[in-house]
Enzyme design. Structure first.
Site, mmCIF file in Angstrom:
data_model
loop_
_atom_site.group_PDB
_atom_site.id
_atom_site.type_symbol
_atom_site.label_atom_id
_atom_site.label_comp_id
_atom_site.label_asym_id
_atom_site.label_seq_id
_atom_site.Cartn_x
_atom_site.Cartn_y
_atom_site.Cartn_z
ATOM 1 C CG ASN A 9 -1.886 1.100 1.289
ATOM 2 O OD1 ASN A 9 -1.854 2.004 0.441
ATOM 3 N ND2 ASN A 9 -2.763 1.074 2.267
ATOM 4 N NE ARG A 90 -6.496 1.184 0.132
ATOM 5 C CZ ARG A 90 -6.575 2.399 0.689
ATOM 6 N NH1 ARG A 90 -5.486 3.003 1.132
ATOM 7 N NH2 ARG A 90 -7.727 2.999 0.808
ATOM 8 C CG PHE A 282 -12.542 8.856 17.839
ATOM 9 C CD1 PHE A 282 -13.194 9.568 16.851
ATOM 10 C CD2 PHE A 282 -13.246 8.524 18.985
ATOM 11 C CE1 PHE A 282 -14.520 9.932 17.001
ATOM 12 C CE2 PHE A 282 -14.572 8.886 19.141
ATOM 13 C CZ PHE A 282 -15.215 9.587 18.149
HETATM 14 P P1 AMP Z 1 -7.633 3.256 11.345
HETATM 15 O O1 AMP Z 1 -7.633 4.231 10.200
HETATM 16 O O2 AMP Z 1 -8.579 2.115 11.141
HETATM 17 O O3 AMP Z 1 -6.254 2.816 11.762
HETATM 18 O O4 AMP Z 1 -8.234 4.043 12.613
HETATM 19 C C1 AMP Z 1 -7.576 5.157 13.160
HETATM 20 C C2 AMP Z 1 -8.495 5.823 14.180
HETATM 21 O O5 AMP Z 1 -8.910 4.845 15.146
HETATM 22 C C3 AMP Z 1 -7.835 6.944 14.948
HETATM 23 O O6 AMP Z 1 -8.756 8.028 15.085
HETATM 24 C C4 AMP Z 1 -7.582 6.327 16.316
HETATM 25 O O7 AMP Z 1 -7.561 7.286 17.327
HETATM 26 C C5 AMP Z 1 -8.789 5.431 16.434
HETATM 27 N N1 AMP Z 1 -8.581 4.422 17.464
HETATM 28 C C6 AMP Z 1 -7.614 3.483 17.523
HETATM 29 N N2 AMP Z 1 -7.701 2.779 18.668
HETATM 30 C C7 AMP Z 1 -8.736 3.298 19.363
HETATM 31 C C8 AMP Z 1 -9.325 3.027 20.618
HETATM 32 N N3 AMP Z 1 -8.849 2.078 21.417
HETATM 33 N N4 AMP Z 1 -10.411 3.771 20.994
HETATM 34 C C9 AMP Z 1 -10.904 4.736 20.189
HETATM 35 N N5 AMP Z 1 -10.378 5.040 18.984
HETATM 36 C C10 AMP Z 1 -9.315 4.344 18.589
#
Ligand code: AMP
Length: 398
Positions: A9, A90, A282
C-alpha cells in the site's frame, strides 16, 4: 504450505507492506516506511522475532521497498523460504473501468495513470508502488486491487450526481465509493459470523477509521456508499469534512481569496475531527469528552449525528436490515461512538446491549441485545487479507 502474497500500500510519503498467508490471513511479516523523501525517514519492520525500527533518510519509494526486502532478509521471514505467489497492490481509484482486480501490465499502468485526475492525492503514489515493485520483483505476478471496485455495482440512481450531462459524460463525474476491500471483507465476515448465506443478508457497514465510510450492502452487493467521486464525501473523518454544502467552496474562494488548491487541502487535511476539535486521534477526543471539554463534545456529537443520518438513509435504501457492522480503528474500539450513533433507534429494531458494547474485547462480536431484530456487530477489518485473496484468485492460486 499455504500461499503467501506480498501486499503493498504505497502512499505519497509512505509504503506499507505485509506478507500475508492467504489461507489464514495472518501476516508472517509486515512493516511501514514513513517520511519518504523527507530529511529523516523511519522504517518499522515486524518479523518472527518482533519489531525493529530504523531511522535514516529514505529518498524514494524504490529505496523504501529495498529497505523492506533487506529487513525480510535480515530479520525474517525470508521471502525465498515462504515462496511468494504474487504481489497485491492497493490502488485507490479504478474509475468506472475496473470492477475486479487486474493483473498489472503496461496497459494497466497506463489505465491507472489516465485515472490520476480523479484521484490526484492517491493514484500517483499507488502507481509509483506498482512501478517500483515490478522493477524489484520482475518474476512475480502483480495484481492491482481497487478500492472502488466493490462499489461498481451501484445503480445509476445511486451513483449519479445531479449535474449537467456534459460533466458526467466528458469528465467522469459520478460517485465511485472507496474502502471497497474493507466493505467486501467485513460484509462477508458478518454473514459468516451470523451463520447466514451472504446472498440473503442486508447489511450496513460503518468503516470508521481515520477515513470513514458507510455502505449499504444487499445480498453481498454494494447498493450505496457514502464516499463519492473522491474520499471526501460522506461521514465526518479524521481530517476530511465529509458532506458539506458545495457553495462553501465558492464562498471561501470569494470571501477569503483562497485558491482551489487551498480549499481542497483544507477540506481534506484540516477539517473533520481535526477542524472541529484540533486533532484527528479519536482516543484523545474521547479522553477530552470524558473530561467535560465542550469543544471535543461538539466534535463527538457532529461525528455521531452524521453516522446516525447515514444509518437511517441506508435503512430506507435497503428496506430491511439484518445487521449493522462497525469496523476499523474507531468502529472496533469506540463503544461510545457505537452507543451514541445507534441510540434512539429502537423503533427501527436496533437495540445495543450496553454490557456487550462496553466489554473490552478483540475479534468479531455481537453487541446488540438478544431481542434486537437487527444484529449490531463489531467485525475487525482485514484489508490486506482481502487484497491477498483477490490477488491470488487472479493469478490462479487457491
Ligand atoms: P484506522 O484508520 O482504522 O487505523 O483508525 C484510526 C483511528 O482509530 C484513529 O482516530 C484512532 O484514534 C482510532 N482508534 C484506535 N484505537 C482506538 C481506541 N482504542 N479507541 C478509540 N479510537 C481508537
Amino acid at each position: 504450505m499455504s500461499e503467501h502474497v506480498l501486499v503493498i500500500n504505497a502512499g505519497s510519503s509512505s509504503l506499507k507492506y505485509s506478507l500475508i498467508d492467504a489461507g489464514s490471513g495472518k501476516a508472517a511479516g509486515s512493516g511501514l516506511v514513513e517520511r519518504i523523501g523527507e530529511a529523516e525517514g523511519r522504517h518499522l519492520h515486524r518479523g518472527p522475532d518482533g519489531e525493529t525500527s530504523t531511522d535514516g533518510k529514505i529518498d524514494t519509494h524504490e529505496d523504501a521497498l529495498r529497505a523492506a526486502l533487506d529487513a525480510f532478509e535480515t530479520h525474517g521471514p525470508s521471502l525465498d523460504a515462504v515462496e511468494v505467489a504474487a504481489v497485491g497492490h492497493r490502488v485507490v481509484h479504478g474509475g468506472s473501468r475496473f470492477a475486479d482486480p487486474v493483473l498489472i501490465d503496461d496497459e494497466l499502468i497506463d489505465a491507472v495513470t489516465a485515472l490520476v485526475p480523479l484521484a490526484p492525492l492517491h493514484n500517483p503514489a499507488n502507481l509509483e508502488g506498482m512501478r517500483v515493485a515490478r522493477r524489484l520483483f520482475p518474476e512475480l505476478p502483480q495484481v492491482a486491487v481497487f478500492d472502488t471496485a466493490f462499489h461498481q455495482t451501484l445503480e445509476p440512481a445511486a451513483y449519479t450526481y445531479a449535474v449537467p450531462l456534459a460533466w458526467r459524460d466528458d469528465h467522469d463525474i459520478r460517485r465511485y465509493g472507496f474502502h471497497g476491500t474493507s466493505h467486501a471483507f467485513v460484509s462477508a465476515e458478518s454473514a459468516r459470523f451470523l451463520g447466514r448465506d451472504p446472498a440473503g443478508l442486508n447489511v450496513i457497514v460503518l468503516h470508521l477509521g481515520n477515513g470513514c465510510s458507510a455502505a449499504a450492502i444487499r445480498g453481498g452487493v454494494s447498493v450505496d456508499t457514502s464516499m463519492g467521486m473522491t474520499p471526501l464525501e460522506g461521514l465526518v473523518m479524521g481530517s476530511r469534512s465529509g458532506d458539506l454544502d458545495p457553495a462553501i467552496h465558492a464562498h471561501l474562494v470569494r470571501e477569503l481569496g483562497w485558491t482551489v488548491e487551498e480549499v481542497d487541502h483544507a477540506l481534506n487535511f484540516d477539517s473533520g475531527l481535526k477542524g472541529l476539535a484540533g486533532g484527528n486521534d479519536f482516543r484523545e477526543l474521547s479522553t477530552r469528552v470524558e473530561a467535560g471539554d465542550p469543544v471535543a463534545q461538539l466534535a463527538f456529537d457532529v461525528y455521531c449525528h452524521r453516522i446516525k443520518k447515514y444509518v437511517g438513509a441506508y435503512y430506507a435504501v435497503l428496506g430491511t436490515v439484518d445487521a449493522i457492522v462497525f469496523t476499523a480503528g474507531v468502529g472496533q474500539n469506540g463503544a461510545d461512538v457505537r452507543a451514541a450513533s445507534l441510540g434512539g433507534l429502537e423503533r427501527l429494531g436496533i437495540r445495543i446491549d450496553a454490557q456487550r458494547n462496553d466489554a473490552a474485547a478483540d475479534g468479531s462480536r455481537l453487541v446488540s441485545a438478544d431481542d434486537s431484530p437487527v444484529a449490531v456487530l463489531v467485525i475487525p477489518t482485514n484489508e490486506e487479507w482481502q487484497i491477498a485473496r483477490e490477488a491470488l484468485a487472479v493469478v490462479g492460486g487457491s
